[in-house]
Design an enzyme around this catalytic site. Sequence first.
Site, mmCIF file in Angstrom:
data_model
loop_
_atom_site.group_PDB
_atom_site.id
_atom_site.type_symbol
_atom_site.label_atom_id
_atom_site.label_comp_id
_atom_site.label_asym_id
_atom_site.label_seq_id
_atom_site.Cartn_x
_atom_site.Cartn_y
_atom_site.Cartn_z
ATOM 1 N N THR A 74 -46.629 -17.608 30.543
ATOM 2 C CA THR A 74 -48.070 -17.900 30.590
ATOM 3 C C THR A 74 -48.693 -17.514 31.918
ATOM 4 O O THR A 74 -49.849 -17.086 31.962
ATOM 5 C CB THR A 74 -48.289 -19.404 30.303
ATOM 6 O OG1 THR A 74 -47.965 -19.644 28.937
ATOM 7 C CG2 THR A 74 -49.713 -19.828 30.547
ATOM 8 N N SER A 97 -40.966 -16.716 27.340
ATOM 9 C CA SER A 97 -39.599 -17.165 27.666
ATOM 10 C C SER A 97 -38.878 -17.775 26.469
ATOM 11 O O SER A 97 -37.677 -18.024 26.529
ATOM 12 C CB SER A 97 -39.607 -18.121 28.856
ATOM 13 O OG SER A 97 -40.035 -19.405 28.490
ATOM 14 N N THR A 141 -42.685 -21.192 30.951
ATOM 15 C CA THR A 141 -42.263 -22.580 31.178
ATOM 16 C C THR A 141 -41.354 -23.126 30.078
ATOM 17 O O THR A 141 -40.643 -24.101 30.303
ATOM 18 C CB THR A 141 -43.491 -23.508 31.306
ATOM 19 O OG1 THR A 141 -44.244 -23.451 30.102
ATOM 20 C CG2 THR A 141 -44.349 -23.120 32.497
ATOM 21 N N ASP A 142 -41.379 -22.499 28.885
ATOM 22 C CA ASP A 142 -40.645 -23.104 27.760
ATOM 23 C C ASP A 142 -39.134 -23.163 27.987
ATOM 24 O O ASP A 142 -38.476 -24.103 27.534
ATOM 25 C CB ASP A 142 -40.947 -22.356 26.458
ATOM 26 C CG ASP A 142 -42.354 -22.667 25.940
ATOM 27 O OD1 ASP A 142 -42.993 -23.598 26.471
ATOM 28 O OD2 ASP A 142 -42.815 -21.979 25.008
#
Length: 328
Positions: A20, A62, A93-94
């Site tokens: 993101t 990710s 971030t995932d």
Amino acid sequence: MTQTAAEADIPTAVIATGGTIAMLADPASGVRRPTLSGATLAAAIRGLEVPLAHFQPYAIGSEDATFAHWLQLAREIAAVADAHAGVVVMHGTDTMEEAAYFMAECLPDAPISFCGAMRPPGTLGYDGGRNLLDAITVARSPLAPRLGTVVVMNHEVLPAWDVIKSDSVALSSFSTRHGTRIATVHDRQLRPLSLPLRFNWLGELPAVLPRADAVAYVRLTGSPGPRRFADAIAGAEGVVVEALGAGSVPAAVRAQLLGAAAQVPVVLSGRALSGPLQDEESYPHAWDDLLGGGVILEKRLDGPRARIRLSLCLALGREYRPLEADLI
Ligand code: GLU
């Protein structure tokens, strides 16, 4: 090291991988894709005057990260770390906590700061520039070599072994299972809060790619289906099971678990968000059969991280030993 790095004008390596933090909207469709480069983002941060060297091994969401991506990233970091003043990884971030953990296992001595964003560029509250600036501050800090791999999000510096994405959208999403906050970072200053720990990291890059299907990972629930459980672990070269509470394994699947442990490494981690595994004080001898059957109790890591450690162990031909810490 910061003074030396700053005085010598040694650049910090910024490795962009997508996520993101880099997701610009396609003008025609509106769909976001990770097309913003690290150099463009850094150029937009007012007052960021430290030298940077930019790298981009891949650009993905990710959720699509694989062991091949993480190994490629680890090799890139190993190649650049010595010649730079710290390494910053811009990441989705995932799966950031898993990527960070993989780096910590393979490259424990490298000063690596992961960062990302919870809001995409151009939206209200975009946090990518701030998090990148803070991650660069951490990577250039004299403390960075002692911190190893950390995640720097929302002004907090969190260790790779413990950090979790705990909210799907909040700017304050990143926290830790065991409450381990290493430092805060704000106004270009790192404020240490706790002593860094030294672990029995694997400390090795595998020559062969860990296999994504090698390790079966099962999160236990009440009323587990014994047949489904047996199917889930059948044929695996290693098994990670997230047990209930302090490490309870339901009777319905205990025999299957012990059967697997007779053949392959079986690692038991905990489903609870924190607290010890194997509560002998309250339940004496409750784990005797599991331990006698060779089940390994992983008291510190969650299931996804235990899966990475076991997958790396299999690729390296090493025995799985639980992650343990000493004070530095
Ligand atoms: N799912 C995407 C990723 O992990 C976007 C989420 C994010 O980066 O915050 O890369």
